[in-house]
Design a protein around this motif. Structure first.
Motif, PDB file in Angstrom:
ATOM      1  N   LEU A  65      -5.044  -0.488  -6.692  1.00 56.53           N
ATOM      2  CA  LEU A  65      -5.336   0.847  -7.216  1.00 56.53           C
ATOM      3  C   LEU A  65      -6.821   1.163  -7.120  1.00 56.53           C
ATOM      4  O   LEU A  65      -7.201   2.315  -6.904  1.00 56.53           O
ATOM      5  N   SER A  66      -7.651   0.140  -7.240  1.00 55.85           N
ATOM      6  CA  SER A  66      -9.093   0.386  -7.137  1.00 55.85           C
ATOM      7  C   SER A  66      -9.535   0.576  -5.689  1.00 55.85           C
ATOM      8  O   SER A  66     -10.658   1.004  -5.447  1.00 55.85           O
ATOM      9  N   ASN A  67      -8.660   0.263  -4.734  1.00 53.86           N
ATOM     10  CA  ASN A  67      -9.040   0.358  -3.325  1.00 53.86           C
ATOM     11  C   ASN A  67      -8.322   1.443  -2.541  1.00 53.86           C
ATOM     12  O   ASN A  67      -8.740   1.765  -1.431  1.00 53.86           O
ATOM     13  N   VAL A  68      -7.232   1.966  -3.068  1.00 53.69           N
ATOM     14  CA  VAL A  68      -6.482   2.996  -2.351  1.00 53.69           C
ATOM     15  C   VAL A  68      -6.208   4.170  -3.285  1.00 53.69           C
ATOM     16  O   VAL A  68      -6.333   4.062  -4.502  1.00 53.69           O
ATOM     17  N   HIS A  69      -5.797   5.262  -2.690  1.00 50.81           N
ATOM     18  CA  HIS A  69      -5.448   6.456  -3.456  1.00 50.81           C
ATOM     19  C   HIS A  69      -4.176   6.182  -4.267  1.00 50.81           C
ATOM     20  O   HIS A  69      -3.278   5.494  -3.787  1.00 50.81           O
ATOM     21  N   PRO A  70      -4.090   6.702  -5.486  1.00 54.73           N
ATOM     22  CA  PRO A  70      -2.900   6.461  -6.308  1.00 54.73           C
ATOM     23  C   PRO A  70      -1.586   6.873  -5.638  1.00 54.73           C
ATOM     24  O   PRO A  70      -0.556   6.232  -5.841  1.00 54.73           O
ATOM     25  N   ILE A  71      -1.625   7.928  -4.824  1.00 56.69           N
ATOM     26  CA  ILE A  71      -0.397   8.360  -4.138  1.00 56.69           C
ATOM     27  C   ILE A  71       0.043   7.306  -3.132  1.00 56.69           C
ATOM     28  O   ILE A  71       1.219   6.978  -3.018  1.00 56.69           O
ATOM     29  N   THR A  72      -0.920   6.766  -2.402  1.00 58.49           N
ATOM     30  CA  THR A  72      -0.611   5.714  -1.437  1.00 58.49           C
ATOM     31  C   THR A  72       0.001   4.515  -2.143  1.00 58.49           C
ATOM     32  O   THR A  72       0.980   3.931  -1.678  1.00 58.49           O
ATOM     33  N   LEU A  73      -0.558   4.160  -3.284  1.00 55.00           N
ATOM     34  CA  LEU A  73      -0.031   3.042  -4.052  1.00 55.00           C
ATOM     35  C   LEU A  73       1.383   3.333  -4.553  1.00 55.00           C
ATOM     36  O   LEU A  73       2.253   2.466  -4.512  1.00 55.00           O
ATOM     37  N   ALA A  74       1.615   4.567  -5.010  1.00 54.93           N
ATOM     38  CA  ALA A  74       2.947   4.938  -5.491  1.00 54.93           C
ATOM     39  C   ALA A  74       3.979   4.868  -4.369  1.00 54.93           C
ATOM     40  O   ALA A  74       5.098   4.376  -4.571  1.00 54.93           O
ATOM     41  N   VAL A  75       3.600   5.337  -3.203  1.00 53.45           N
ATOM     42  CA  VAL A  75       4.516   5.275  -2.058  1.00 53.45           C
ATOM     43  C   VAL A  75       4.775   3.822  -1.677  1.00 53.45           C
ATOM     44  O   VAL A  75       5.906   3.420  -1.418  1.00 53.45           O
ATOM     45  N   GLY A  76       3.732   3.018  -1.653  1.00 48.28           N
ATOM     46  CA  GLY A  76       3.900   1.593  -1.356  1.00 48.28           C
ATOM     47  C   GLY A  76       4.774   0.895  -2.382  1.00 48.28           C
ATOM     48  O   GLY A  76       5.612   0.054  -2.033  1.00 48.28           O
ATOM     49  N   ASN A  77       4.603   1.241  -3.643  1.00 51.95           N
ATOM     50  CA  ASN A  77       5.423   0.657  -4.705  1.00 51.95           C
ATOM     51  C   ASN A  77       6.886   1.058  -4.534  1.00 51.95           C
ATOM     52  O   ASN A  77       7.792   0.254  -4.727  1.00 51.95           O
ATOM     53  N   THR A  78       7.114   2.304  -4.155  1.00 49.70           N
ATOM     54  CA  THR A  78       8.487   2.754  -3.910  1.00 49.70           C
ATOM     55  C   THR A  78       9.085   2.024  -2.718  1.00 49.70           C
ATOM     56  O   THR A  78      10.241   1.601  -2.758  1.00 49.70           O
ATOM     57  N   LEU A  79       8.284   1.851  -1.671  1.00 50.75           N
ATOM     58  CA  LEU A  79       8.753   1.112  -0.507  1.00 50.75           C
ATOM     59  C   LEU A  79       9.104  -0.323  -0.888  1.00 50.75           C
ATOM     60  O   LEU A  79      10.109  -0.866  -0.431  1.00 50.75           O
ATOM     61  N   LYS A  80       8.284  -0.918  -1.748  1.00 51.03           N
ATOM     62  CA  LYS A  80       8.564  -2.277  -2.221  1.00 51.03           C
ATOM     63  C   LYS A  80       9.918  -2.323  -2.925  1.00 51.03           C
ATOM     64  O   LYS A  80      10.712  -3.236  -2.700  1.00 51.03           O
ATOM     65  N   ARG A  81      10.194  -1.334  -3.741  1.00 46.09           N
ATOM     66  CA  ARG A  81      11.475  -1.296  -4.447  1.00 46.09           C
ATOM     67  C   ARG A  81      12.642  -1.142  -3.481  1.00 46.09           C
ATOM     68  O   ARG A  81      13.696  -1.740  -3.658  1.00 46.09           O
ATOM     69  N   VAL A  82      12.445  -0.331  -2.454  1.00 45.62           N
ATOM     70  CA  VAL A  82      13.495  -0.160  -1.445  1.00 45.62           C
ATOM     71  C   VAL A  82      13.776  -1.490  -0.757  1.00 45.62           C
ATOM     72  O   VAL A  82      14.939  -1.876  -0.579  1.00 45.62           O
ATOM     73  N   VAL A  83      12.724  -2.196  -0.383  1.00 43.42           N
ATOM     74  CA  VAL A  83      12.894  -3.491   0.273  1.00 43.42           C
ATOM     75  C   VAL A  83      13.625  -4.462  -0.643  1.00 43.42           C
ATOM     76  O   VAL A  83      14.527  -5.192  -0.210  1.00 43.42           O
ATOM     77  N   ILE A  84      13.277  -4.463  -1.925  1.00 43.07           N
ATOM     78  CA  ILE A  84      13.941  -5.358  -2.878  1.00 43.07           C
ATOM     79  C   ILE A  84      15.414  -4.998  -3.014  1.00 43.07           C
ATOM     80  O   ILE A  84      16.284  -5.876  -3.034  1.00 43.07           O
TER      81      ILE A  84
END
Length: 130
Positions: A65-84
Motif C-alpha cells: 500500500l505504501s508503494n502502489v495506488h490503493p486502487i491497484t492494491l484493491a484490484v490485486g487483492n481481488t485477483l488474489k481472491r479469484v485465484v484462491i
C-alpha cells in the motif's frame, strides 16, 4: 509499525477473549483435536503457522500500500481472491453454488468496473492539466 500495533492489540484483547471465551475454549480445542484426528501439539503448530501467514499477508499488504495506488492494491487483492477460489475449486473439487458464483462474479466485476472508471477519470484529469 504494523508489528507493534499487532502485538499491542493482542496484549489488549487477550484478556477480553479469555474472559468471554475462556470457559468453552478448552472443550472446543479438545473437540477440534478429536475431529481432526490430530494431537494438541500439531493443532497448536497449525494455529501458530496459520497466524504467522495471516500476519505476513497483512504486513505485505501494508508494505504494498505504501508503494502502489490503493486502487491497484484493491484490484490485486481481488485477483488474489479469484485465484484462491479457483484453486480451491480445482484442488478440493468443491462444488460452487449458483449463488456463490453470482456473488463472486458481482464482486469481481464491481472491482474491475471501479478500476476502469477510476483509470478513465484519471486520464481525463491528466488531459485537463496538460
Amino acid at each position: 509499525l504494523f508489528g507493534v500495533v499487532t502485538i499491542l492489540a493482542t496484549l489488549a484483547l487477550a484478556p477480553v477473549a479469555l474472559a468471554l471465551e475462556g470457559g468453552s475454549a478448552m472443550s472446543e480445542w479438545s473437540a477440534s483435536v478429536t475431529k481432526l484426528a490430530t494431537t494438541d501439539k500439531q493443532l497448536l503448530w497449525d494455529v501458530v503457522v496459520s497466524g504467522f501467514f495471516h500476519y505476513t499477508n497483512n504486513e505485505v499488504m501494508y508494505l504494498a500500500l505504501s508503494n502502489v495506488h490503493p486502487i491497484t492494491l484493491a484490484v490485486g487483492n481481488t485477483l488474489k481472491r479469484v485465484v484462491i477460489i479457483v484453486a480451491s475449486l480445482i484442488a478440493f473439487r468443491n462444488p460452487i453454488t449458483p449463488a456463490a458464483a453470482v456473488g463472486s462474479t458481482i464482486g469481481i466485476a464491481g472491482t474491475l468496473l471501479y478500476s476502469l472508471v477510476n483509470q478513465h477519470y484519471n486520464k481525463l484529469d491528466a488531459a485537463k492539466k496538460a
